[in-house]
Each structure stands twice: as C-alpha cells, then as structure tokens.
Design an enzyme around this catalytic site. Structure first.
Site, mmCIF file in Angstrom:
data_model
loop_
_atom_site.group_PDB
_atom_site.id
_atom_site.type_symbol
_atom_site.label_atom_id
_atom_site.label_comp_id
_atom_site.label_asym_id
_atom_site.label_seq_id
_atom_site.Cartn_x
_atom_site.Cartn_y
_atom_site.Cartn_z
ATOM 1 N N HIS A 11 4.413 -23.489 -27.322
ATOM 2 C CA HIS A 11 3.056 -23.907 -27.730
ATOM 3 C C HIS A 11 3.086 -24.229 -29.217
ATOM 4 C CE1 HIS A 11 -1.568 -23.076 -27.394
ATOM 5 N NE2 HIS A 11 -1.316 -23.986 -28.327
ATOM 6 N N GLU A 24 -9.146 -20.086 -24.823
ATOM 7 C CA GLU A 24 -8.960 -19.760 -26.248
ATOM 8 C C GLU A 24 -10.355 -19.436 -26.777
ATOM 9 O OE1 GLU A 24 -7.838 -23.098 -28.724
ATOM 10 O OE2 GLU A 24 -7.230 -21.830 -30.410
ATOM 11 N N HIS A 51 -4.760 -26.202 -22.514
ATOM 12 C CA HIS A 51 -5.398 -25.147 -23.294
ATOM 13 C C HIS A 51 -6.627 -24.685 -22.507
ATOM 14 C CE1 HIS A 51 -2.901 -26.601 -26.515
ATOM 15 N NE2 HIS A 51 -3.483 -25.877 -27.454
ATOM 16 N N ASP A 61 0.074 -23.947 -34.679
ATOM 17 C CA ASP A 61 0.031 -24.896 -35.801
ATOM 18 C C ASP A 61 0.517 -24.163 -37.056
ATOM 19 O OD1 ASP A 61 -1.597 -27.239 -34.513
ATOM 20 O OD2 ASP A 61 -2.690 -25.416 -33.994
HETATM 21 N N1 HPA Z 1 -6.532 -25.428 -29.687
HETATM 22 C C1 HPA Z 1 -7.025 -26.624 -29.374
HETATM 23 N N2 HPA Z 1 -6.580 -27.750 -29.914
HETATM 24 C C2 HPA Z 1 -5.591 -27.686 -30.798
HETATM 25 C C3 HPA Z 1 -5.038 -26.483 -31.164
HETATM 26 C C4 HPA Z 1 -5.528 -25.295 -30.570
HETATM 27 O O1 HPA Z 1 -5.082 -24.156 -30.817
HETATM 28 N N3 HPA Z 1 -4.083 -26.764 -32.083
HETATM 29 C C5 HPA Z 1 -4.054 -28.101 -32.233
HETATM 30 N N4 HPA Z 1 -4.970 -28.673 -31.459
HETATM 31 ZN ZN ZN Z 2 -2.690 -25.147 -29.318
#
Ligand code: HPA
Ligand code: ZN
Length: 343
Positions: A21, A204, A201, A283
C-alpha cells in the site's frame, strides 16, 4: 537511538517484507518537489523545503489530499516519474522491502494534460532498473480517483488498457466518504473482464459497510486500510475466516487522525483475531516514515513481540500478488530468521 530501538530496527530491517500500500505520488519528497518545480519553472506557494514540510499538518484525509494533488503538479515528463519511483525503490530497498506493489493515480496527471504513456514509461523503467540492480520485484496497481465520476474511471481504464502488460490490478483511492465502492461497480467489472485483479481503499474514513461493498461488488483481493472493520464484529470474524488481507498504514492513520495516538491503533488486536493484516507506508513523504518506521512505531506503541512482527512480514507475502513459488521462498526466509531470534 536506544540500544533497544536499534535492535528492533535491525530485526525488522532484516525481515524480508512486501510493501502493498504505497501511492507513488505520495513518495514525492519536498526536496524533489522543489527540484522539479525549478526544472519546469513552476512557482510554488512555499518559499523553502522546510516551509512545505511544515505544511504537512493534517486534520483529516481531505486536508492531506489537497496538498498531495498540489505536490504532484510538478511531475511533467517521463524522467520525473522515473526519478520519483527510483527514489522510492532505493529507500524501500534500504528498509528490507524485497517486493513492492505500487499504486499510481493516472487521472491526477492526465487531467493536467500529461499523456498516460509518459506516466507508464517513467514508472515502469524505474521498476525494471530496481529489479536488475537490486533484485527487487514489483507490481503496478492503477487507482481510480473516487471523487470523480465512474465515467471518467471508464475512460481512464480504456486509455490504460494498451499498457496492460505493465499493471496487474485496479484500485480505488481519494476522498472516501460519500463515494462508496458501489459507485464503481461497472468499471471494476470491466477491469476484471480484462483479466485484472482488484483492490479498494475502504474503511479508512468510510464505514464498515464500504468494506462489505468492496468485497461483494468489486470482488477485491485485498482491502486497503480497512481498520474501521472493528466497528462490526461480524465483519471482523468474516475477514479472519477468509484471510481477506488488510493493507494497514499506521503512521498514515495517526497523521490523518483516524486515531489520535498510535497506542489506540487496532492492528495488534486484528492480528490477534487472526486477520491477515499487513504494514505499509501509504504516502511516506507526507506521513513522516517509510515502511520500517511503520513497523517500529506499532511495535513500540503496541508492545508487539518479534514473533508478531515476523507474522506481519509473513502476511505481506501471503497477501501479495506474487506467484506461489516466490511466496514460499520469502516465507521460508522469514521463518529461518525468526527461528534464530529469542522471543
Ligand atoms: N486514502 C485515500 N486516498 C489516498 C490515500 C489514502 O490513504 N493516499 C493517497 N491517496
Ligand atoms: Zn492509500
């Protein structure tokens, strides 16, 4: 650094790890943002590298995404994409990452008039260099931006299919709330029909229901993040039984205020409950750490044992898109290493 922390870092560094990821645009360090801005004559709203880094103080996912898309604006030619990817691979290699499955966001670039071929060629060339230079394997995953329409995602898939040999899966990222997986059911169906794997995703910032949608409607092989599954004990039991992998990003979760403190993070609990959780950096240029920093942060905050850290490394290969023989090779190396270490 204390002896204890140095010992922990050395142990985790030596464990072979897969990173699953990682947004390549999120590996663009402020120094490279400035260098590329100068190269292309782009004016930045920050005077110095330190001023830009100081702006990385986020309140939620959206506050990060605003800066992340702004940073990507300096990526203009094939060499830029190559330089960014090469820098990440070098850094990950130094952390003991032997295999990386890397997200990229083509719409962030094509919507600025950059040809998708420029993006593919720059990234792919760096992946091939890393394989040749330090034996690091990799896969590429094309992400659709979920705040944009499904129609835009379909156009992106069609533009990418001529480069199909260069990527193995599609994913879904960007602003989660209000953009459920169901919005992208048709484009994911098309991707699967073209022979691609899928990930998304989910969970989150979005609710556990999004995790179920990703599994049921998008037929994903993994859930990216997924930490909000804890709010639905039935879902947790199902994820454990199916060994559906979660690609968890601990430092990201704290920096984006999914958790206020690493000691509140649920990855240790999910590991104990038998889920295939993995550790990733998301990131790293924005969240203050690469993959090794993420392992060390949870090990210290959650008091994880070396055996648990080895299990997390094992999970990263189990969850990967590597072939069975390669998975076996790395699992055996982890077991050999872990057997040498007192608990
Ligand atoms: N979540 C959603 N979009 C994203 C993320 C993330 O953690 N990192 C880069 N784009
Ligand atoms: Zn991500």
């Amino acid at each position: 650094m204390s002896d204890l922390r140095a010992d922990l870092r050395n142990y985790v560094r030596a464990l072979p790890k897969a990173e699953l990821h990682l947004h390549i645009e999120g590996s663009l360090e402020p120094e490279m943002v400035f260098a590329l801005a100068q190269k292309h004559g782009v004016k930045l709203p920050y005077a110095t590298v330190d001023a830009l880094r100081a702006a990385y103080d986020f309140s939620d996912l959206q506050s990060f995404l605003d800066l992340y898309y702004a940073g990507a604006n300096v990526l203009r030619d094939e060499d830029d994409f190559h330089a960014m990817t090469a820098a990440y691979l070098r850094r990950a290699h130094a952390d003991g990452v032997v295999h990386a499955e890397i997200f990229f966001d083509p719409q962030t670039h094509t919507d600025r008039g950059i040809d998708i071929g420029v993006v593919f060629r720059g990234i792919t060339r760096a992946l091939q260099d890393a394989e040749r230079e330090f034996g690091m394997s990799s896969r590429l995953i094309l992400c659709f931006l979920r705040h944009l329409s499904e129609e835009a995602a379909i156009k992106t898939l069609d533009a990418a299919l001529p480069y199909k040999e260069h990527f193995v899966a599609v994913g879904l990222d960007s602003s989660e709330k209000g953009h459920p997986p169901s919005k992208f059911a048709r484009v994911f169906e098309r991707a699967r029909a073209a022979g691609l794997l899928t990930v998304a995703h989910a969970g989150e910032e979005g609710p556990p229901a999004y995790i179920r949608e990703a599994i049921d409607l998008l037929k994903v092989s993994r859930i990216d993040h997924g930490v909000r599954c804890s709010e639905d004990p039935t879902l947790v039991a199902e994820l454990a039984a199916s060994r559906m992998p979660l690609t968890v990003c601990p430092l990201s979760n704290v920096r984006l205020k999914v958790y206020n403190d690493m000691r509140q993070h649920n990855i240790g609990q999910l590991l104990k409950q038998g889920l295939c959780v993995t550790v990733n950096s998301d990131d790293p240029a924005y969240f203050g750490g690469y993959v090794l920093d993420n392992y060390v942060a949870i090990a210290e905050a959650l008091d994880l044992s070396k055996a648990q850290l080895a299990q997390l490394a094992r999970n990263s290969f189990e969850a990967s898109f590597l072939d069975a023989a390669s998975k076996q090779k790395w699992l055996l190396r982890i077991d050999t290493l872990a057997a040498l270490i007192p608990r």
